[in-house]
Design a protein around this motif. Structure first.
Motif, PDB file in Angstrom:
ATOM      1  N   ASP A 122     -17.740   9.802 -20.949  1.00 46.65           N
ATOM      2  CA  ASP A 122     -17.996   9.163 -19.376  1.00 46.65           C
ATOM      3  C   ASP A 122     -18.341   7.637 -19.678  1.00 46.65           C
ATOM      4  N   PHE A 140     -19.492   4.365 -18.246  1.00 44.32           N
ATOM      5  CA  PHE A 140     -20.391   4.078 -17.043  1.00 44.32           C
ATOM      6  C   PHE A 140     -21.021   2.887 -17.406  1.00 44.32           C
ATOM      7  N   CYS A 197     -23.470   0.822 -11.593  1.00 46.32           N
ATOM      8  CA  CYS A 197     -22.394   1.557 -10.845  1.00 46.32           C
ATOM      9  C   CYS A 197     -22.950   2.630  -9.901  1.00 46.32           C
ATOM     10  N   CYS A 233     -20.929   5.965 -10.608  1.00 42.65           N
ATOM     11  CA  CYS A 233     -21.113   6.448 -11.903  1.00 42.65           C
ATOM     12  C   CYS A 233     -22.462   7.446 -11.668  1.00 42.65           C
ATOM     13  N   LYS A 287     -21.769  10.058 -23.028  1.00 43.96           N
ATOM     14  CA  LYS A 287     -21.478   8.801 -22.104  1.00 43.96           C
ATOM     15  C   LYS A 287     -21.763   7.496 -22.663  1.00 43.96           C
ATOM     16  N   ILE A 301     -14.829   1.985 -13.580  1.00 43.62           N
ATOM     17  CA  ILE A 301     -15.707   2.787 -13.843  1.00 43.62           C
ATOM     18  C   ILE A 301     -16.382   3.531 -12.569  1.00 43.62           C
ATOM     19  N   PRO A 302     -16.589   4.945 -12.942  1.00 42.51           N
ATOM     20  CA  PRO A 302     -16.453   5.597 -13.947  1.00 42.51           C
ATOM     21  C   PRO A 302     -15.118   5.830 -14.375  1.00 42.51           C
TER      22      PRO A 302
END
Length: 105
Positions: free
Chosen positions: A25, A27, A31, A34, A55, A73-74
């Protein structure tokens, strides 16, 4: 993070994505989507044991983000033995994520 999802640093990225099925992920702390995705990832990571969940913060891992052309993102990138299998940008529901993870074979 949690017992099911580990945050990795840029210098660990290649090593962590080289073995088996891995979902990363991408991120950033700032965000909103996210942050919305995190509990969904937690839920799925508890169930799907054959995939390692990671992540990586794009603000701290700009070289990796640039190399993989992460522009929004994500972004979830699925790897199998170090090679990108597929990616999805934006929020994804748990059931759709499970279907997406089935591609890692």
């Amino acid at each position: 993070m949690s017992e099911f999802i580990k945050e990795i640093l840029e210098n660990d990225f290649d090593r962590e994505t080289s073995q088996g099925a891995v979902l990363v992920d991408f991120f950033a702390d700032w965000c909103g989507p996210c942050r919305q995705l995190t509990p969904i990832l937690e839920e799925v990571a508890k169930e799907v044991k054959e995939v390692n969940f990671f992540k990586i913060n794009i603000d701290a891992a700009q070289e990796v983000a640039a190399r993989l052309e992460i522009t929004s993102i994500p972004t979830l990138v699925l790897f199998y033995k170090g090679k990108e299998v597929d990616r999805v940008v934006g929020l994804i529901e748990a059931d759709d994520l499970k279907t997406f993870l089935a591609k890692a074979k």
